[in-house]
Design an enzyme around this catalytic site. Structure first.
Site, mmCIF file in Angstrom:
data_model
loop_
_atom_site.group_PDB
_atom_site.id
_atom_site.type_symbol
_atom_site.label_atom_id
_atom_site.label_comp_id
_atom_site.label_asym_id
_atom_site.label_seq_id
_atom_site.Cartn_x
_atom_site.Cartn_y
_atom_site.Cartn_z
ATOM 1 N N ASP A 144 22.585 1.918 -24.196
ATOM 2 C CA ASP A 144 22.950 0.881 -25.169
ATOM 3 C C ASP A 144 21.828 0.541 -26.141
ATOM 4 O OD1 ASP A 144 25.534 0.579 -24.154
ATOM 5 O OD2 ASP A 144 24.880 -0.850 -22.632
ATOM 6 N N TYR A 297 32.205 8.780 -20.260
ATOM 7 C CA TYR A 297 31.076 9.375 -19.553
ATOM 8 C C TYR A 297 30.515 10.612 -20.251
ATOM 9 C CZ TYR A 297 31.780 6.487 -15.354
ATOM 10 O OH TYR A 297 31.871 5.447 -14.468
#
Length: 419
Positions: A144, A297
């Protein structure tokens, strides 16, 4: 100086390069065998420490440890398990110290994001109160890119490269078919509160009309009418529209577009489905044929397309973590310091965990275009160096060769412990 053991654990969502950090930690420990004896790893992260489920890393070959550098996922197992405040869950923290005492562990390396930094800090504080000499170092990791102080977070550069590449390649597909087929393509990427990954999708195009035509950030309140107007304008001008949207896209009142109503083990809202939600709005409001995809993912596991810069930085923070510990620095995190953009240069510096734990770094306003649907040149200048270079893994029979650990367990010395 006396020789003592080290403990390493992985936490939270894994990345394409978290094992490169593990490689950096382990190889550096082995280079300092006069100070560090055995290296143990927590099986499934901090849970492995609490339950005394330890992996004897010393029994892994040098070749296997070196292969961690090009292996995605979390080789020792990761977990989403947050230790709460010491006052409420003191027994868990005391259990950690008991396990460390039982195995003569004096070095604690915790590889994770903001919550992990908080845990690392608390363990350091409690060990000091209990009089146990433990050196705790946090090894940064998060796709992130929202850790403070460090210029960027290891794991992000490779996700950024994957998303920018995927946006570019998918855009060519949509463009080639838009006359008779799909008009709108929506790519959902990770990013709960910070739009760094979504912003990286914008690296796919630079000139007028080049996709993505819209980037939707968590930092900018979602306005359905404004978004639909931009989609319609792009289709009329260019024949198609490509959108990169962060999973954390939200309305002005803070409600997520795709809030499932559930929370994970860290207490974060569980998100999913913003791409089909947005695509449904396009169909309902504009009637265009659409396709959507969720990187999920794939974006954080794509080691085959990792950024060389990211791999090098991930290894470097692991290496520096051990060096800081041996220097006697405690409750610290090795952070990346950008020296220059052109040429891109960086170094590793020590950052106090008290200034890192439970703090998030959001996209600066100057990185988001005034219309809220793209990035500025300043943002492009920041992001571009992070995706540079390729570091392909070795391939065998057409597939990437990955590390396979023997995973020998350490004999338990303490009674069982219930989480």
């Amino acid at each position: 100086m006396a020789q003592h053991n080290a403990f390493y654990a992985q936490s939270g969502g894994v990345t394409a390069v978290i094992n490169a950090s593990a490689c950096g930690v382990i190889q550096t420990c082995r280079r300092h065998s006069d100070r560090i004896g055995n290296v143990y790893a927590g099986h499934n992260g901090i849970i492995g420490a609490l339950t005394e489920d330890l992996i004897d890393v010393g029994r892994e070959s040098d070749e296997t440890i070196a292969a961690l550098r090009h292996t995605p996922g979390g080789a020792f197992g990761s977990c989403r398990y947050k230790l709460k405040d010491i006052e409420t869950h003191r027994t868990q923290y005391e259990r950690l110290i008991e396990v460390f005492k039982a195995h003569d562990i004096r070095y604690f390396f915790y590889n994770g994001g903001g919550d992990s930094a908080d845990t690392c800090l608390k363990v350091s504080q409690l060990s000091e109160k209990l009089g146990y000499p433990l050196t705790a170092i946090h090894v940064p990791k998060t796709v992130d890119n929202d850790l403070p102080i460090t210029d960027n977070s290891p794991g992000f550069g490779s996700v950024a490269k994957y998303i920018a590449t995927s946006t570019l390649e998918a855009s060519l597909d949509i463009e080639s078919m838009c006359a008779t087929s799909t008009k709108v393509f929506v790519l959902e990427v990770m990013g709960r509160h910070a739009g760094w990954i979504a912003a990286s999708g914008a690296l796919a195009g630079e000139g007028e009309g080049q996709p993505p035509h819209l980037v939707i950030f968590p930092e900018v309140a979602f306005n359905r009418a404004a978004v639909m107007a931009r989609v319609e304008d792009a289709v009329k001008r260019y024949g198609y529209c490509v959108i990169v949207v962060s999973e954390g896209a939200r309305y002005k009142d803070g409600t997520f577009l795709a809030d499932s109503g559930n929370t994970d083990a860290f207490g974060h809202r569980q998100l999913g489905g913003v791409a089909p939600t947005l695509a449904g709005m396009v169909k309902q409001d504009l009637g265009y044929k659409y396709h959507w995809a969720v990187a999920d993912y794939l974006q954080r596991a794509a080691r085959h397309l990792a950024s060389k810069t990211d791999v090098e930085q991930a290894y470097a923070v692991g290496e520096k973590a051990v060096e800081l510990a041996l220097e006697g620095q405690n409750a610290m995190m090795p952070a990346i310091k950008r020296i220059s953009d052109t040429p891109y240069q960086w170094r590793i510096e020590a950052a106090p965990l008290a200034e890192v734990a439970n703090r998030e770094k959001f996209m600066p306003k100057e990185f988001i275009r005034d219309d809220g649907f793209g990035i500025t040149e300043a943002c492009r200048q920041y992001l571009s160096p992070l995706i540079q270079g390729e570091d392909f893994p070795p391939f065998v029979n057409g597939l990437p060769k990955v590390a396979r650990l023997a995973g020998h367990k350490v004999e338990r010395k303490l009674p069982d412990f219930s989480l």
